[in-house]
Structure formats: C-alpha cells, structure tokens
Scaffold this active site. Sequence first.
Site, PDB file in Angstrom:
ATOM      1  N   LYS A 153       6.531   8.329 -30.501  1.00 31.25           N
ATOM      2  CA  LYS A 153       5.752   9.138 -31.441  1.00 31.25           C
ATOM      3  C   LYS A 153       6.665   9.705 -32.537  1.00 31.25           C
ATOM      4  CE  LYS A 153       2.833  11.984 -33.278  1.00 31.25           C
ATOM      5  NZ  LYS A 153       1.735  11.546 -34.120  1.00 31.25           N
ATOM      6  N   CYS A 162       2.770  17.054 -38.786  1.00 31.83           N
ATOM      7  CA  CYS A 162       3.576  16.048 -38.073  1.00 31.83           C
ATOM      8  C   CYS A 162       4.851  15.646 -38.820  1.00 31.83           C
ATOM      9  CB  CYS A 162       2.729  14.801 -37.817  1.00 31.83           C
ATOM     10  SG  CYS A 162       1.374  15.100 -36.677  1.00 31.83           S
TER      11      CYS A 162
HETATM   12  N1  LIG Z   1      -3.142  17.371 -36.507  1.00 29.04           N
HETATM   13  C1  LIG Z   1      -2.731  16.126 -36.426  1.00 29.04           C
HETATM   14  O1  LIG Z   1      -3.063  15.304 -37.272  1.00 29.04           O
HETATM   15  C2  LIG Z   1      -1.869  15.654 -35.263  1.00 29.04           C
HETATM   16  C3  LIG Z   1      -1.670  14.287 -35.092  1.00 29.04           C
HETATM   17  C4  LIG Z   1      -0.911  13.853 -34.017  1.00 29.04           C
HETATM   18  C5  LIG Z   1      -0.351  14.774 -33.152  1.00 29.04           C
HETATM   19  N2  LIG Z   1      -0.537  16.100 -33.334  1.00 29.04           N
HETATM   20  C6  LIG Z   1       0.033  17.029 -32.346  1.00 29.04           C
HETATM   21  O2  LIG Z   1      -1.015  17.495 -31.512  1.00 29.04           O
HETATM   22  C7  LIG Z   1      -0.759  18.828 -31.083  1.00 29.04           C
HETATM   23  C8  LIG Z   1      -1.940  19.708 -31.440  1.00 29.04           C
HETATM   24  O3  LIG Z   1      -2.061  19.746 -32.847  1.00 29.04           O
HETATM   25  P1  LIG Z   1      -3.398  20.194 -33.569  1.00 29.04           P
HETATM   26  O4  LIG Z   1      -3.245  19.762 -34.978  1.00 29.04           O
HETATM   27  O5  LIG Z   1      -4.587  19.746 -32.787  1.00 29.04           O
HETATM   28  O6  LIG Z   1      -3.273  21.781 -33.444  1.00 29.04           O
HETATM   29  P2  LIG Z   1      -4.442  22.852 -33.692  1.00 29.04           P
HETATM   30  O7  LIG Z   1      -3.774  24.111 -34.063  1.00 29.04           O
HETATM   31  O8  LIG Z   1      -5.477  22.270 -34.597  1.00 29.04           O
HETATM   32  O9  LIG Z   1      -5.130  23.009 -32.274  1.00 29.04           O
HETATM   33  C9  LIG Z   1      -4.469  23.508 -31.176  1.00 29.04           C
HETATM   34  C10 LIG Z   1      -5.421  24.408 -30.395  1.00 29.04           C
HETATM   35  O10 LIG Z   1      -4.748  24.832 -29.213  1.00 29.04           O
HETATM   36  C11 LIG Z   1      -5.144  26.168 -28.924  1.00 29.04           C
HETATM   37  N3  LIG Z   1      -4.187  26.751 -28.005  1.00 29.04           N
HETATM   38  C12 LIG Z   1      -2.931  27.207 -28.255  1.00 29.04           C
HETATM   39  N4  LIG Z   1      -2.350  27.605 -27.106  1.00 29.04           N
HETATM   40  C13 LIG Z   1      -3.252  27.406 -26.121  1.00 29.04           C
HETATM   41  C14 LIG Z   1      -3.253  27.623 -24.716  1.00 29.04           C
HETATM   42  N5  LIG Z   1      -2.180  28.088 -24.092  1.00 29.04           N
HETATM   43  N6  LIG Z   1      -4.356  27.328 -24.021  1.00 29.04           N
HETATM   44  C15 LIG Z   1      -5.460  26.840 -24.640  1.00 29.04           C
HETATM   45  N7  LIG Z   1      -5.520  26.597 -25.970  1.00 29.04           N
HETATM   46  C16 LIG Z   1      -4.426  26.871 -26.690  1.00 29.04           C
HETATM   47  C17 LIG Z   1      -5.228  26.816 -30.297  1.00 29.04           C
HETATM   48  O11 LIG Z   1      -6.047  27.970 -30.268  1.00 29.04           O
HETATM   49  C18 LIG Z   1      -5.832  25.682 -31.130  1.00 29.04           C
HETATM   50  O12 LIG Z   1      -7.246  25.753 -31.170  1.00 29.04           O
HETATM   51  C19 LIG Z   1       0.550  19.218 -31.760  1.00 29.04           C
HETATM   52  O13 LIG Z   1       1.607  18.975 -30.878  1.00 29.04           O
HETATM   53  C20 LIG Z   1       0.647  18.276 -32.944  1.00 29.04           C
HETATM   54  O14 LIG Z   1       1.977  18.070 -33.349  1.00 29.04           O
HETATM   55  C21 LIG Z   1      -1.306  16.563 -34.370  1.00 29.04           C
END
Ligand SMILES: NC(=O)c1ccc[n+]([C@@H]2O[C@H](COP(=O)([O-])OP(=O)(O)OC[C@H]3O[C@@H](n4cnc5c(N)ncnc54)[C@H](O)[C@@H]3O)[C@@H](O)[C@H]2O)c1
Length: 394
Positions: free
Chosen positions: A203, A257
């Site tokens: 990744k 990312c």
């Molecule tokens: N956004 C993207 O396009 C993308 C793409 C690939 C990978 N990622 C990875 O995916 C992961 C999540 O990213 P995202 O963009 O979905 O983040 P986001 O902020 O949109 O969503 C994360 C959610 O997790 C919740 N959260 C935080 N701590 C928590 C806990 N202890 N228990 C329950 N809920 C909790 C937050 O309230 C939030 O709603 C990250 O590691 C990111 O790097 C993101």
Amino acid sequence: MLDKRVCVVGVGYVGLPCALMLAKSGCKVVGYDLNDDKIRLLNEGHVDDELQELYNLSEVRENFTATMQLPRADVFIIAVPTPILQDRKVAELSALADAVTQVAEVLEKGNLIIVESTVPPMTMRNLVIPIIEKKGLDAAKDVYLAHCPERLLPGNVVYEITYNNRIVGGYTKESAELAARVYQCFVQGEISLTDDVTAEMCKLMENTYRDVNIALANELSEVCETVGVNTNEAIELANRHPRVNLLKPGIGVGGHCLPIDPWFIHEVSPYNSTLINAARHINDGRPARVTDRICKILSQDISQKFAILGKTYKEETTDTRESPAGEVFQRLKDAGYHVVAYDSEVDKDTSLAEAVFGCRYLFVLVRHRKMMQELEEYEAAEKNKGNEVNILYF
Ligand SMILES: NC(=O)c1ccc[n+]([C@@H]2O[C@H](COP(=O)([O-])OP(=O)(O)OC[C@H]3O[C@@H](n4cnc5c(N)ncnc54)[C@H](O)[C@@H]3O)[C@@H](O)[C@H]2O)c1
C-alpha cells in the site's frame, strides 16, 4: 460469509463504503464509530452524495445499522484514521491502538480482525498483536488477523471498491484465506493473498510511486520555467518515447494518503529512503511556489480582490484534507491579500458568480467538471457585459 456478523470500526471515507457493500451483499453489518454526529446522520439516512444510491437500497437498509456501542461480531474491519505527526513525520497510531483495544475487549476465539487503515510496515506485529495477546489470546492460533489496504478513489468510490484489485495480507495463511472470503462478497477485481507485512508495504509503495513521479514532474516544470521552456509541450513530446510516461505537474499533493504514506516508509528506514524524502519536500513546497507566481501576476497589488477556484485536494471530491489549494489560499490571506475562495463541491449553497463577484483575476487550482462549466458560463456572461476577467489555470 453471509451468516457472519460484521462490525466496521470507523465509518468514514473508507469504512462506510465497505460496510454498505457488505450489507448489500447480504451480510449483517454494524457500523461503529466514536463520532455521535456521524452515527446520528447515518441513522437519519444522510450519507455522502456518491453513496446515497447505495445506501438507499432496501437490502442495505435492512442489513446495515450504525451505533456508538461496539458489538460482538465474527469479523471486525478497522478503518480508523492513521495521520502523521507533522513535526516528526511519523505515523500517529493512537486511533488504531484505541480501536484494537476496544475490539480486544469483545473479541472471541475464532474471530477475524481486518485492518484496512494504512499503516507503517510491521504495525500488525508491533502494535496490533501485542494488544490482542495481552488479552490472553494467541494471535496465530486463537484468532485470525489480516491487513487489507484500501485503494479507492474519492469521487468514484462505488465503482472502485467493486472493481479494484485487492491485496489481502494474512498474519497466517488461514487468516488470509478467511479475510479473502469477506472481500469476495463484493469485490469483482482480483484478490491476491500474501502476508501482513507485504500487504502493509505494498500500500505504501503504491502511493510512494505516485508521489515520487509527481515530484519529478513538478521538479522538471520548475527547471523548464527557468530555461524558458513550455513544460506541457516538453512533457507531451518526451512522452512520445515508448518507455517514458511523465505525469503532469500540479499545485502540490493532498488528501489523506499521498502526502502521508511515503513518510511511513521513511520512518522505518530513513537511510534507504532519501529519494522518497526529497520527493515529499518537493511536493510540499509547491503551494508556496504557486503562491509566489500568483503574487507576481498580481504585481503585489494587495488591495485588488481576486478569487481562488478550488478548495479540495483534487477534482470531483468534497475532501479538503491536506489540500494544496487550501494552503495557497491561506498563504495569500496571511500575506494580506484580498482573496476569496470558491469550490463547487464544497460551497453547495452559493454559485461561482456570487462567490467571485468583483474579482478581476480568477486562479483555477482545482478543475471540478461542475465548476469548469460554471466558469465557462460566467466568462461568457461577463464578456457580454463588456467586463474584463482574467482566468489563469494552474
Ligand atoms: N480516504 C481515502 O481515500 C483513503 C484511501 C485509502 C486508505 N485510507 C486509509 O484508511 C484509513 C481511514 O481513513 P478515512 O479517510 O476513512 O478516515 P475518516 O476520518 O474519514 O474516517 C475514520 C472514522 O474513524 C472514526 N474513529 C476514529 N477512532 C475511532 C475508534 N477508536 N473507534 C471507532 N471509530 C473511530 C472517526 O470518527 C471517523 O469517522 C486511514 O488509515 C487512511 O489512511 C484512506
């Protein structure tokens, strides 16, 4: 897999589409999140525009619920944020540690935990497994653990989550096989099985590849400028070489990312990642250079009102996180310029014409289709009125 109870921990950009796709395929899915607003809105039926159609499906409504109470489940999919500590450029994994700790409280023998959050290599082994084993469970024998990174592109989420190829990295072979069965419920791309550390590394390598290539294009564009060469023309001509594919230069790299993931490689092996480090600095430096170019065009005329078009980190998304356009706007504001910003995907309650009223210069930093259409109409209308508007594209 359809008889399994799934809990998605963190229903954000990544977790929610996964939860809804599993619900669509017939699994009983609970979305768990700490954010009470998010849970309330979800239960009232509000989701991002691009997920609304999926969310409205009767099978999704029937199989998906959102809650702030972590339930027991057979499968836990963790998709919580993993940002970076800006001062040290290392991963901030407290949300992941908290999520795993919470899951460990309800974990039972035979359960599967999938980490979808992007993490530095060895995070499964150095962070996740110690938390689970502290609960008296053997990570290799009592439970199944896998890292399955997400590759989806905001703006095209439903298509990509369905058709993208996936990597499933198991801590054990059995873990990989079980996790693959979860993704087989809705993924039509190829699902490749490997170990957890390789999946973590893959990744990061994907996003680092993008970041370094963007940095190369950005660096070459700076050089082209200093020697008076048109960058786009030079890139177009160079790309006629059968083995060259230079990317387009831009205003910088944003989102959740690309500006972050390369640092996760750098933190585990700084001595071996000097190119990655340099690329990050080149891309991080772009908004400052774009700001300088805008200032030059305006000839330092601080009093002149002008507009920045674009707030998001890229086209066709509402996501403004780590947005280079946002940084350019802030830099201009801090320097005392009379600047306004408009973004068709963010400012839904206003129009481009209203937002840029009185601006002679419009600097286009993000090219959303809808905003480009609005811009065309605005330009035509102003021309009809005999008004001069300068539109500059970055
Ligand atoms: N956004 C993207 O396009 C993308 C793409 C690939 C990978 N990622 C990875 O995916 C992961 C999540 O990213 P995202 O963009 O979905 O983040 P986001 O902020 O949109 O969503 C994360 C959610 O997790 C919740 N959260 C935080 N701590 C928590 C806990 N202890 N228990 C329950 N809920 C909790 C937050 O309230 C939030 O709603 C990250 O590691 C990111 O790097 C993101």
